[in-house]
Write a protein that holds these residues in place. Sequence first.
Motif, mmCIF file in Angstrom:
data_model
loop_
_atom_site.group_PDB
_atom_site.id
_atom_site.type_symbol
_atom_site.label_atom_id
_atom_site.label_comp_id
_atom_site.label_asym_id
_atom_site.label_seq_id
_atom_site.Cartn_x
_atom_site.Cartn_y
_atom_site.Cartn_z
ATOM 1 N N MET A 80 1.335 -0.289 2.222
ATOM 2 C CA MET A 80 0.032 0.115 2.728
ATOM 3 C C MET A 80 -0.980 -0.301 1.665
ATOM 4 S SD MET A 80 -1.533 3.821 3.826
ATOM 5 C CE MET A 80 -1.837 4.507 2.192
ATOM 6 N N ALA A 81 -1.995 -1.061 2.062
ATOM 7 C CA ALA A 81 -2.932 -1.602 1.084
ATOM 8 C C ALA A 81 -4.377 -1.275 1.416
ATOM 9 C CB ALA A 81 -2.761 -3.120 1.003
ATOM 10 N N ASN A 82 -5.105 -0.864 0.401
ATOM 11 C CA ASN A 82 -6.535 -0.628 0.496
ATOM 12 C C ASN A 82 -7.232 -1.973 0.308
ATOM 13 O OD1 ASN A 82 -9.229 -0.056 0.073
ATOM 14 N ND2 ASN A 82 -8.872 1.562 -1.421
ATOM 15 N N LEU A 83 -7.771 -2.522 1.400
ATOM 16 C CA LEU A 83 -8.458 -3.811 1.322
ATOM 17 C C LEU A 83 -9.968 -3.683 1.498
ATOM 18 C CD1 LEU A 83 -6.099 -6.462 2.936
ATOM 19 C CD2 LEU A 83 -6.343 -5.745 0.562
ATOM 20 N N TYR A 112 -5.853 -1.075 5.226
ATOM 21 C CA TYR A 112 -6.986 -0.314 5.748
ATOM 22 C C TYR A 112 -8.255 -0.728 5.031
ATOM 23 C CZ TYR A 112 -6.293 2.848 1.718
ATOM 24 O OH TYR A 112 -6.163 3.376 0.467
ATOM 25 N N THR A 113 -9.335 -0.639 5.796
ATOM 26 C CA THR A 113 -10.656 -0.952 5.288
ATOM 27 C C THR A 113 -11.679 -0.223 6.150
ATOM 28 O OG1 THR A 113 -12.261 -2.712 4.822
ATOM 29 C CG2 THR A 113 -10.766 -3.078 6.680
ATOM 30 N N ASP A 114 -12.792 0.117 5.544
ATOM 31 C CA ASP A 114 -13.893 0.727 6.285
ATOM 32 C C ASP A 114 -14.767 -0.332 6.947
ATOM 33 O OD1 ASP A 114 -13.154 3.302 5.501
ATOM 34 O OD2 ASP A 114 -14.383 3.227 3.691
ATOM 35 N N VAL A 115 -14.537 -1.588 6.621
ATOM 36 C CA VAL A 115 -15.379 -2.680 7.094
ATOM 37 C C VAL A 115 -14.826 -3.249 8.394
ATOM 38 C CG1 VAL A 115 -16.399 -4.912 6.529
ATOM 39 C CG2 VAL A 115 -15.995 -3.225 4.708
ATOM 40 N N ALA A 116 -15.562 -3.023 9.478
ATOM 41 C CA ALA A 116 -15.141 -3.529 10.785
ATOM 42 C C ALA A 116 -15.849 -4.828 11.154
ATOM 43 C CB ALA A 116 -15.409 -2.478 11.861
ATOM 44 N N LEU A 147 -11.406 -9.682 7.963
ATOM 45 C CA LEU A 147 -10.736 -10.120 6.741
ATOM 46 C C LEU A 147 -10.371 -11.589 6.900
ATOM 47 C CD1 LEU A 147 -8.336 -7.066 6.347
ATOM 48 C CD2 LEU A 147 -10.242 -7.609 4.815
ATOM 49 N N ASN A 148 -10.116 -12.245 5.792
ATOM 50 C CA ASN A 148 -9.655 -13.624 5.818
ATOM 51 C C ASN A 148 -8.484 -13.753 6.787
ATOM 52 O OD1 ASN A 148 -7.545 -15.667 4.716
ATOM 53 N ND2 ASN A 148 -9.493 -16.354 3.856
ATOM 54 N N LEU A 149 -8.427 -14.848 7.530
ATOM 55 C CA LEU A 149 -7.405 -15.017 8.567
ATOM 56 C C LEU A 149 -5.985 -14.919 8.020
ATOM 57 C CD1 LEU A 149 -5.847 -18.070 8.725
ATOM 58 C CD2 LEU A 149 -8.210 -18.735 9.043
ATOM 59 N N MET A 150 -5.751 -15.309 6.793
ATOM 60 C CA MET A 150 -4.396 -15.243 6.229
ATOM 61 C C MET A 150 -3.920 -13.801 6.092
ATOM 62 S SD MET A 150 -3.467 -18.341 6.083
ATOM 63 C CE MET A 150 -1.992 -18.340 5.062
ATOM 64 N N GLU A 156 -0.928 -5.519 9.916
ATOM 65 C CA GLU A 156 -1.617 -4.604 10.832
ATOM 66 C C GLU A 156 -2.868 -4.104 10.125
ATOM 67 O OE1 GLU A 156 -0.795 -4.048 13.926
ATOM 68 O OE2 GLU A 156 1.102 -5.130 13.829
ATOM 69 N N VAL A 157 -4.020 -4.296 10.727
ATOM 70 C CA VAL A 157 -5.289 -3.892 10.127
ATOM 71 C C VAL A 157 -5.764 -2.604 10.791
ATOM 72 C CG1 VAL A 157 -7.696 -4.531 9.700
ATOM 73 C CG2 VAL A 157 -5.901 -6.299 9.655
ATOM 74 N N VAL A 158 -6.070 -1.609 9.965
ATOM 75 C CA VAL A 158 -6.581 -0.325 10.440
ATOM 76 C C VAL A 158 -7.989 -0.150 9.888
ATOM 77 C CG1 VAL A 158 -6.263 2.185 10.345
ATOM 78 C CG2 VAL A 158 -4.258 0.679 10.503
ATOM 79 N N ILE A 159 -8.925 0.124 10.770
ATOM 80 C CA ILE A 159 -10.286 0.429 10.333
ATOM 81 C C ILE A 159 -10.314 1.930 10.055
ATOM 82 C CG2 ILE A 159 -12.743 0.379 10.900
ATOM 83 C CD1 ILE A 159 -11.345 -2.410 10.673
ATOM 84 N N GLY A 160 -10.529 2.292 8.804
ATOM 85 C CA GLY A 160 -10.535 3.695 8.416
ATOM 86 C C GLY A 160 -10.009 3.864 7.014
#
Length: 178
Positions: A80-83, A112-116, A147-150, A156-160
């Motif tokens: 799980m990574a904070n991006l 996860y990231t807050d940036v949508a 996020l960058n396409l790579m 799995e990207v989670v907004i939050g």
Amino acid sequence: MTHATHASPANPSVYLAGFDVFRPDAIEHGQHLKRLCSRYGFEGLYPLDNAAPAGLAGRALARWIFEANVQLLRRADFVMANLNPFRGAEPDSGTVFEVGFAVARGTPVWVYTDVAAPLTAQIPCVPQGSRLADAQGYTVEDFGLNLNLMIACSVEVVIGDAEACLRRMAADRDGQAG
């Protein structure tokens, strides 16, 4: 995206990647993340759980930290990574390395990231012919991804926040079990 998982222990381990290790309260925050992991049926592996041997400094200390983190990554069932952006518009480069390392090993990764907003809304850009470019003239990806396409196409990207990510990880895990 469907992921193959490693062995399914009662409490699968999650490597907790992110620039959180640089926070002034990094140890306490790591304990908080590990408690959240436990709440959702995971064992949190936090990089600062490792204590470097006394007397290491400079490159020797950096190498020890690298090796210790890679060992934790190899041990983890999930990552799980904070991006969230760190020191600029992009995620922490060390965290991105850890995500790539895990993806290359076949370890399932949630970020996860807050940036949508898509990258084109995050980075000031101007049209240059058929592309969008930043202030230095470099193309800004225009795929509608945050996020960058790579990264966006391999995880799995989670907004939050971290808890939203763990909630999704648990739901994905439980959905695959059934």
